[in-house]
Enzyme design. Structure first.
Site, PDB file in Angstrom:
ATOM      1  N   TYR A  98     -15.884  17.774 -15.440  1.00  0.00           N
ATOM      2  CA  TYR A  98     -16.649  16.671 -15.634  1.00  0.00           C
ATOM      3  C   TYR A  98     -17.558  16.036 -14.433  1.00  0.00           C
ATOM      4  CZ  TYR A  98     -15.927  11.282 -15.556  1.00  0.00           C
ATOM      5  OH  TYR A  98     -16.070  10.002 -15.741  1.00  0.00           O
ATOM      6  N   ASP A 127      -6.978  19.067 -14.293  1.00  0.00           N
ATOM      7  CA  ASP A 127      -7.529  17.866 -14.772  1.00  0.00           C
ATOM      8  C   ASP A 127      -6.978  17.756 -16.464  1.00  0.00           C
ATOM      9  OD1 ASP A 127      -8.910  15.588 -15.936  1.00  0.00           O
ATOM     10  OD2 ASP A 127     -10.696  15.726 -15.050  1.00  0.00           O
ATOM     11  N   LYS A 178      -8.144   6.679 -19.868  1.00  0.00           N
ATOM     12  CA  LYS A 178      -8.303   7.310 -20.995  1.00  0.00           C
ATOM     13  C   LYS A 178      -6.750   7.298 -22.001  1.00  0.00           C
ATOM     14  CE  LYS A 178     -11.975   8.382 -19.141  1.00  0.00           C
ATOM     15  NZ  LYS A 178     -12.384   9.411 -18.439  1.00  0.00           N
ATOM     16  N   ARG A 219       0.915  -1.038  -0.040  1.00  0.00           N
ATOM     17  CA  ARG A 219      -0.081  -0.222  -0.045  1.00  0.00           C
ATOM     18  C   ARG A 219       0.709   1.315   0.013  1.00  0.00           C
ATOM     19  NH1 ARG A 219      -1.397   2.002   4.475  1.00  0.00           N
ATOM     20  NH2 ARG A 219      -2.074   0.105   5.522  1.00  0.00           N
TER      21      ARG A 219
HETATM   22  C1  LIG Z   1     -12.886   9.746 -17.068  1.00  0.00           C
HETATM   23  C2  LIG Z   1     -12.510  11.091 -16.684  1.00  0.00           C
HETATM   24  C3  LIG Z   1     -12.563  11.457 -15.002  1.00  0.00           C
HETATM   25  C4  LIG Z   1     -12.626  10.235 -14.096  1.00  0.00           C
HETATM   26  O1  LIG Z   1     -11.906   9.221 -14.320  1.00  0.00           O
HETATM   27  P1  LIG Z   1     -12.067   7.617 -14.044  1.00  0.00           P
HETATM   28  O2  LIG Z   1     -11.057   7.214 -14.353  1.00  0.00           O
HETATM   29  O3  LIG Z   1     -13.415   7.302 -14.880  1.00  0.00           O
HETATM   30  O4  LIG Z   1     -12.509   7.570 -12.555  1.00  0.00           O
HETATM   31  C5  LIG Z   1     -11.852  12.698 -14.643  1.00  0.00           C
HETATM   32  N1  LIG Z   1     -11.948  13.781 -15.636  1.00  0.00           N
HETATM   33  C6  LIG Z   1     -12.173  13.437 -16.935  1.00  0.00           C
HETATM   34  C7  LIG Z   1     -11.966  14.597 -17.741  1.00  0.00           C
HETATM   35  C8  LIG Z   1     -12.469  12.167 -17.320  1.00  0.00           C
HETATM   36  O5  LIG Z   1     -12.687  12.128 -18.649  1.00  0.00           O
END
Ligand SMILES: *Cc1c(COP(=O)(O)O)cnc(C)c1O
Length: 382
Positions: free
Chosen positions: A101, A174, A199, A49
């Site tokens: 988001y 982000d 992504k 962890r």
């Molecule tokens: C997908 C996404 C998230 C959240 O990520 P997860 O891996 O689905 O928890 C946050 N911000 C943006 C811009 C995203 O496209």
């Protein structure tokens, strides 16, 4: 000497050497614990962890990719966001980009508002006067997302971070949609980068993961403490998959972003299309900012078709390569119907107020041959 070039960093970044057998690629260490020969004789790793060799190889590579000094890999993008706001004391105020988001909005409004007295103002961060006016004594952070989903509005990262510094506010960007290939917010003055690695970092639609990266030693220490305490870490398997995906980030992005520009140009000139949103097009209102801050317009293109929801449904049904799916960023082209999927919990009026219509589609452009993608769109539109 560390390369400044992302194609090289994506392959060679971090500390990926395998101390055990000199394996060319970091092995998957599933062990929970590491043997300590005797009292006070522990090695680099003790308990997974806290730190794990596979995750460490991935985290140090991610830190290099985003030009940071520290990265922590989390179980999901949302876990990374939750970890970032653990930095803030009870009753804090955040100024966030409007249209963040949906999951970020849900975390802020439906959880932290109730149990941490968090309050958030969602505003256009490009209006710096409004940002200034929104700052209160309890304001602690500016939450930047650029480009936004699904309309691909940009935020001038450098300008907002400069203002934040004058008021002693943290900035977290982000960077999921752009990825480090397009922009590295830490070099533009941001304190923290948040990523959903589900992504573009993973890139193959085969994992859920997230990360926070910083270039500040004090924040690295705090984030590492919170990570160890809360424990929402990436598993060794996911760390392995994400690191493997990351190696080809630059190659994939190069193709996906150039495909996206061609798709955007094609759609913009098509008579059955009402609008195209793509920062890489000269017609995008923030094209100049895109050229200043990003390497390309990214690999997401949002389009509003002429017609109604039935026409849109018919169009989606005719597509061969663009598949209807929740996510984005994989090698395969996908599309998302924002009104019923990502923005499904809003009323039609609320959606239209932010520019999301029943005929709005977000395309995540993949690495396929551009002629096939254009032919697919052309025949479905016809
Ligand atoms: C997908 C996404 C998230 C959240 O990520 P997860 O891996 O689905 O928890 C946050 N911000 C943006 C811009 C995203 O496209």
């Amino acid at each position: 000497m560390k390369s400044k070039h992302i194609s090289t960093l994506a392959v060679h970044g971090g500390h990926q050497q395998d101390a055990g057998h000199n394996a060319l690629f970091s092995p998957i260490y599933t062990a929970s614990s590491f043997i300590q020969p005797n009292l006070h004789e522990g090695g680099e790793f003790a308990y997974s962890r806290v730190s794990n060799p596979t995750r460490h190889a991935y985290e140090t590579a991610l830190a290099d990719l985003e030009q940071g000094c520290y990265a922590t890999a989390t179980a999901s993008g949302m876990a990374a966001t939750a970890l970032a706001i653990e930095l803030l004391p009870h009753g804090s105020h955040i100024i966030a980009m409007k249209g963040v988001y949906g999951g970020t909005y849900r975390l802020f409004e439906r959880l932290r508002k109730q149990n941490n007295q968090l309050s958030v103002d969602y505003i256009d961060l490009n209006d710096l006067d409004q940002v200034k006016q929104s700052i209160r004594p309890e304001t602690k952070m500016i939450w930047i997302e650029t480009p936004t989903n699904p309309l691909l509005e940009l935020v001038d990262i450098e300008a907002v971070c400069q203002l934040a510094k004058q008021h002693d506010l943290l900035t977290c960007v982000d960077n999921t949609f752009a990825s480090a290939w397009n922009q590295t917010p830490l070099t533009l003055g941001a304190d923290i980068v948040m990523l959903s690695t589900s992504k573009y970092i993973g890139g193959h639609s085969d994992l859920i993961g997230g990360a926070l990266i910083t270039n500040r030693d004090d924040l690295a220490k705090e984030l590492d403490f919170i990570k160890t305490t809360v424990g929402a870490i990436a598993s060794p398997f996911d760390a392995y998959l994400a690191l493997r995906g990351m190696k080809t980030l630059a190659l994939r992005m190069e193709r996906q972003c150039s495909n996206a520009l061609e798709v955007a140009r094609f759609l913009e000139s098509h008579p059955k299309v009402a609008d195209v949103h793509y920062p890489g097009l000269e017609s995008h209102p923030q094209h100049a900012l895109c050229k200043k801050q990003m390497r390309s317009g990214g690999a997401v293109v949002t389009v509003r078709l002429k017609g109604d929801v039935e026409t849109t449904k018919h169009f989606i049904g005719k597509l061969q390569y663009f598949v209807l799916a929740e996510s984005l960023g994989g090698v395969e082209s996908m599309l998302n119907h924002s009104a019923s999927m990502s923005h499904g919990s809003m009323t039609p009026e609320e959606r239209e107020a932010i520019g999301v219509y029943d005929t709005t589609l977000r395309l995540s452009v993949g690495i396929e041959d551009i002629q096939d993608l254009l032919a697919d769109l052309e025949s479905a539109l016809r």
